[in-house]
Write a protein that holds these residues in place. Sequence first.
Motif, mmCIF file in Angstrom:
data_model
loop_
_atom_site.group_PDB
_atom_site.id
_atom_site.type_symbol
_atom_site.label_atom_id
_atom_site.label_comp_id
_atom_site.label_asym_id
_atom_site.label_seq_id
_atom_site.Cartn_x
_atom_site.Cartn_y
_atom_site.Cartn_z
ATOM 1 N N LEU A 70 0.824 -1.200 0.000
ATOM 2 C CA LEU A 70 0.000 0.000 0.000
ATOM 3 C C LEU A 70 0.862 1.255 0.000
ATOM 4 O O LEU A 70 0.576 2.234 -0.711
ATOM 5 C CB LEU A 70 -0.957 0.022 1.206
ATOM 6 N N LEU A 71 1.933 1.223 0.795
ATOM 7 C CA LEU A 71 2.797 2.398 0.890
ATOM 8 C C LEU A 71 3.403 2.746 -0.473
ATOM 9 O O LEU A 71 3.507 3.923 -0.844
ATOM 10 C CB LEU A 71 3.917 2.127 1.916
ATOM 11 N N THR A 72 3.821 1.730 -1.196
ATOM 12 C CA THR A 72 4.377 1.942 -2.534
ATOM 13 C C THR A 72 3.344 2.602 -3.434
ATOM 14 O O THR A 72 3.657 3.509 -4.213
ATOM 15 C CB THR A 72 4.785 0.582 -3.153
ATOM 16 N N GLN A 73 2.118 2.150 -3.320
ATOM 17 C CA GLN A 73 1.052 2.686 -4.164
ATOM 18 C C GLN A 73 0.761 4.142 -3.805
ATOM 19 O O GLN A 73 0.625 4.994 -4.691
ATOM 20 C CB GLN A 73 -0.219 1.839 -3.998
ATOM 21 N N LEU A 74 0.694 4.440 -2.516
ATOM 22 C CA LEU A 74 0.406 5.818 -2.109
ATOM 23 C C LEU A 74 1.578 6.743 -2.448
ATOM 24 O O LEU A 74 1.389 7.896 -2.846
ATOM 25 C CB LEU A 74 0.082 5.881 -0.610
ATOM 26 N N HIS A 75 2.772 6.211 -2.319
ATOM 27 C CA HIS A 75 3.942 7.011 -2.664
ATOM 28 C C HIS A 75 3.968 7.349 -4.155
ATOM 29 O O HIS A 75 4.343 8.456 -4.549
ATOM 30 C CB HIS A 75 5.225 6.273 -2.271
ATOM 31 N N TYR A 76 3.540 6.398 -4.955
ATOM 32 C CA TYR A 76 3.465 6.632 -6.405
ATOM 33 C C TYR A 76 2.517 7.802 -6.701
ATOM 34 O O TYR A 76 2.819 8.670 -7.526
ATOM 35 C CB TYR A 76 2.983 5.363 -7.120
ATOM 36 N N CYS A 77 1.395 7.840 -5.993
ATOM 37 C CA CYS A 77 0.433 8.939 -6.189
ATOM 38 C C CYS A 77 1.046 10.277 -5.810
ATOM 39 O O CYS A 77 0.881 11.274 -6.507
ATOM 40 C CB CYS A 77 -0.824 8.707 -5.349
ATOM 41 N N GLU A 78 1.730 10.289 -4.669
ATOM 42 C CA GLU A 78 2.330 11.552 -4.223
ATOM 43 C C GLU A 78 3.409 12.028 -5.177
ATOM 44 O O GLU A 78 3.496 13.197 -5.509
ATOM 45 C CB GLU A 78 2.872 11.408 -2.795
ATOM 46 N N SER A 79 4.243 11.098 -5.628
ATOM 47 C CA SER A 79 5.364 11.525 -6.469
ATOM 48 C C SER A 79 4.911 11.899 -7.880
ATOM 49 O O SER A 79 5.587 12.674 -8.548
ATOM 50 C CB SER A 79 6.434 10.426 -6.520
ATOM 51 N N THR A 80 3.784 11.391 -8.325
ATOM 52 C CA THR A 80 3.340 11.722 -9.678
ATOM 53 C C THR A 80 2.176 12.711 -9.693
ATOM 54 O O THR A 80 1.714 13.104 -10.754
ATOM 55 C CB THR A 80 2.904 10.452 -10.459
ATOM 56 N N GLY A 81 1.715 13.109 -8.487
ATOM 57 C CA GLY A 81 0.689 14.147 -8.411
ATOM 58 C C GLY A 81 -0.733 13.686 -8.697
ATOM 59 O O GLY A 81 -1.600 14.497 -9.032
ATOM 60 N N ILE A 82 -0.999 12.410 -8.542
ATOM 61 C CA ILE A 82 -2.374 11.918 -8.738
ATOM 62 C C ILE A 82 -3.221 12.354 -7.540
ATOM 63 O O ILE A 82 -2.851 12.072 -6.404
ATOM 64 C CB ILE A 82 -2.391 10.376 -8.895
ATOM 65 N N PRO A 83 -4.336 13.038 -7.777
ATOM 66 C CA PRO A 83 -5.062 13.618 -6.627
ATOM 67 C C PRO A 83 -5.947 12.654 -5.848
ATOM 68 O O PRO A 83 -6.165 12.849 -4.662
ATOM 69 C CB PRO A 83 -5.907 14.726 -7.264
ATOM 70 N N LEU A 84 -6.483 11.632 -6.520
ATOM 71 C CA LEU A 84 -7.443 10.744 -5.841
ATOM 72 C C LEU A 84 -7.005 9.282 -5.898
ATOM 73 O O LEU A 84 -6.438 8.835 -6.888
ATOM 74 C CB LEU A 84 -8.828 10.848 -6.489
ATOM 75 N N VAL A 85 -7.316 8.556 -4.829
ATOM 76 C CA VAL A 85 -7.053 7.119 -4.811
ATOM 77 C C VAL A 85 -8.373 6.401 -4.505
ATOM 78 O O VAL A 85 -9.114 6.834 -3.626
ATOM 79 C CB VAL A 85 -6.029 6.735 -3.721
ATOM 80 N N VAL A 86 -8.655 5.359 -5.232
ATOM 81 C CA VAL A 86 -9.749 4.474 -4.796
ATOM 82 C C VAL A 86 -9.109 3.214 -4.253
ATOM 83 O O VAL A 86 -8.171 2.678 -4.832
ATOM 84 C CB VAL A 86 -10.754 4.147 -5.927
ATOM 85 N N ILE A 87 -9.614 2.803 -3.091
ATOM 86 C CA ILE A 87 -9.002 1.671 -2.386
ATOM 87 C C ILE A 87 -10.025 0.558 -2.206
ATOM 88 O O ILE A 87 -11.144 0.797 -1.782
ATOM 89 C CB ILE A 87 -8.457 2.121 -1.013
ATOM 90 N N ILE A 88 -9.613 -0.635 -2.575
ATOM 91 C CA ILE A 88 -10.464 -1.804 -2.346
ATOM 92 C C ILE A 88 -9.668 -2.872 -1.585
ATOM 93 O O ILE A 88 -8.531 -3.176 -1.941
ATOM 94 C CB ILE A 88 -11.051 -2.370 -3.666
ATOM 95 N N GLY A 89 -10.280 -3.363 -0.509
ATOM 96 C CA GLY A 89 -9.664 -4.441 0.265
ATOM 97 C C GLY A 89 -10.759 -5.384 0.730
ATOM 98 O O GLY A 89 -11.918 -5.261 0.292
ATOM 99 N N GLU A 90 -10.419 -6.306 1.619
ATOM 100 C CA GLU A 90 -11.409 -7.291 2.085
ATOM 101 C C GLU A 90 -12.623 -6.641 2.730
ATOM 102 O O GLU A 90 -13.768 -6.988 2.443
ATOM 103 C CB GLU A 90 -10.758 -8.241 3.094
ATOM 104 N N GLN A 91 -12.322 -5.673 3.616
ATOM 105 C CA GLN A 91 -13.399 -4.983 4.337
ATOM 106 C C GLN A 91 -14.366 -4.311 3.354
ATOM 107 O O GLN A 91 -15.582 -4.464 3.461
ATOM 108 C CB GLN A 91 -12.750 -3.937 5.268
ATOM 109 N N GLU A 92 -13.793 -3.591 2.393
ATOM 110 C CA GLU A 92 -14.614 -2.864 1.408
ATOM 111 C C GLU A 92 -15.444 -3.843 0.574
ATOM 112 O O GLU A 92 -16.615 -3.591 0.303
ATOM 113 C CB GLU A 92 -13.723 -2.012 0.492
#
Lengths: 448, 448
Positions: free
Chosen positions: B391-413
């Motif tokens: 997850l951290l890698t994915q969120l870091h990718y968003c921050e470094s490339t300036g993507i404003p929104l993330v949609v997250i899906i996991g077991e709970q969701e």
Amino acid sequence: MPLLGLLPRRAWASLLSQLLRPPCASCTGAVRCQSQGTRDLSPQHMVVREKILDLVISCFKRHGAKGMDTPAFELKETLTEKYGEDSGLMYDLKDQGGELLSLRYDLTVPFARYLAMNKVKKMKRYHVGKVWRRESPTIVQGRYREFCQCDFDIAGQFDPMIPDAECLKIMCEILSGLQLGDFLIKMAWKDVRHEMVVKKGLAPEVADRIGDYVQCHGGVSLVEQMFQDPRLSQNKQALEGLGDLKLLFEYLTLFGIADKISFDLSLARGLDYYTGVIYEAVLLQTPTQAGEEPLNVGSVAAGGRYDGLVGMFDPKGHKVPCVGLSIGVERIFYIVEQRMKTKGEKVRTTETQVFVATPQKNFLQERLKLIAELWDSGIKAEMLYKNNPKLLTQLHYCESTGIPLVVIIGEQELKEGVIKIRSVASREEVAIKRENFVAEIQKRLSES
Amino acid sequence: MPLLGLLPRRAWASLLSQLLRPPCASCTGAVRCQSQGTRDLSPQHMVVREKILDLVISCFKRHGAKGMDTPAFELKETLTEKYGEDSGLMYDLKDQGGELLSLRYDLTVPFARYLAMNKVKKMKRYHVGKVWRRESPTIVQGRYREFCQCDFDIAGQFDPMIPDAECLKIMCEILSGLQLGDFLIKMAWKDVRHEMVVKKGLAPEVADRIGDYVQCHGGVSLVEQMFQDPRLSQNKQALEGLGDLKLLFEYLTLFGIADKISFDLSLARGLDYYTGVIYEAVLLQTPTQAGEEPLNVGSVAAGGRYDGLVGMFDPKGHKVPCVGLSIGVERIFYIVEQRMKTKGEKVRTTETQVFVATPQKNFLQERLKLIAELWDSGIKAEMLYKNNPKLLTQLHYCESTGIPLVVIIGEQELKEGVIKIRSVASREEVAIKRENFVAEIQKRLSES
């Protein structure tokens, strides 16, 4: 990746060289072919191109691709031995001192050179640009020597089949978006079989057993049925071979495009070179309307994997796996142009929204003031470059070029402090207070 | 048009060749120069270019120009004797059979050839494209051998000075729009004087009298004051000479740009060739911010009249008067890039709006389903091509490339039938019903 594995440099280049050439047999449109096998693009051509390229590029951007450009020419040595037999078609520059140069032949080799030169290990990029091929006699064969390519590629080491599936998804999105009619993406079965038998040592009869399935069925169900066949599911090599294919079709199903993909038994290109599967998109039916002639357009997109190319440019031979696709935009331009021609569709070659007119002499100054106000408000506006044009000439210009609105200023309007706004379509005219005319026009333009 | 008259082919070509070269002395940005004097354009470069070209092209369209394109190479004979001393800088193609070809050196000569070949007598067109000049040693001199030109031209016989004034207006709109700081458009006085004395037979002392005014004043008031001087207003030749200038400044005043135009006493290019006035735009002050180095950028646009060029390509020598301008986009790219570099401004090289992430293993299928829904709704979306990314890698990718929104899906969701939407900036997360998540994202994107 036994089945959908490495597509060597030559195979890829040869593929693109064969599949995606411009189809135009004789010059369409008003623009003369030049003797050197190239052509000018008239404003009519440009409008069609701009619309198609906008759609293609916006799809590439939707998938997170970055833009890039490389020079029109490369060192000749960069291009040599990348295109197999087609190497003779390269345009070389005259030796005027310095290095030997050649015009780029496609966008894939320059991309691979860029990755190696900048030690880029991971990149998703698109590139739209011209490439040049010295085919002869070009006009008779119906191929131009200069044409446009639109490439999307994913470079990097990733988990299998995910980028490959995205490339196929992009092909589908673009071809659906362009509304060219139904299409199918075909994978070359003979290449797959060759790969299985020669490279993976699969018994020919097992490969042919797979071939039977391939011939009878398509898509996911094909793969599922193969796994249910004990002659395949109990054969370790066959299972290995089918693993990636199964994965790919799983992803294509999740993307909702599995039914668009099938195998093609007749496709077989350069078996000596290929070690993996290539795919190409073909239109299933020409978009035939009453009076429209059927178009023989061939392939409109192609793609595949070329894991070996980048390593050729790296001093230490470090490889960067790549998968990509190329949209055959020249063919698509041709189809859309032909369709418009048959339908008699008129293309607006300008985007002008407002024309500034006068019914009287000596109103140049007032027209210049009005048009400057429009330009400064961001409104696309034109007028005739005449001191005293006739009103009929001005209105006729609007009708023939498709300008929807006219603002008219004359003595009466000047006296009353108003501007007349005329709709070209309805010929209705209303007088608007001079100070409000820009706002009124903006209102009308936003409503239309 | 004695003062603002014919600009011969060589003058025009020479002007553009001298004024509008790319300014880059050393490679800026991450991309290596190649030994052949060209360079790759990285995604960072491309973003800046796209923004600037969009502004330039939308201005051209606002003025009713049509798009056009010509091939990268022309018959060599089309280009010879159009560029004076610069002819040696043309790239010739190797003689591989067929006609002798050269890469285009500018966009003006191909435009003139196009008009003559298609017998077009009237056309307002823009052309954005690459041109090539074989200067050596290129990198040391700080000039690239491949660069982009943006031209706007008006061809046709019209009432005097109206199209000329529009060209100057376009220059002003583009330079204002680009916010490069204050600028001035300079006309070469020495060329005007030479034209008056040598071609029109004006007494040198009368020409110098005009020169005195030119030196002291500028714009409309200059012209008015000259008309009030009996030594000029009582001289028939001087009056004739001043007529067009007066007209031009009248139109420039109506366009609100007369204060942007002045004469330049030091400018004098190729007097042997010029018979009319050329103009060029220079930045008055470099956009200096704290810590920013002053930029010596020179001219950023140039233009003039070239009434003789089209006739050279017409078998019967029929002339089509032309006036046009060329935006020095390479210099502008450089200025904007340098400014961003100094300010430490980060450029987003993708337009991705949403990233599809998961905190858990084995969620590739769900991510693929979600991302396909986003793509199919026209939303720009990315995910990592990994089966099980952290997850951290994915969120870091968003921050470094300036993507404003993330949609997250996991077991709970998945269990609750929701999707988490996370704002990368605020790190806030909300759960949205699965069936509403695309609509919710579209709402957020339209608000931002």
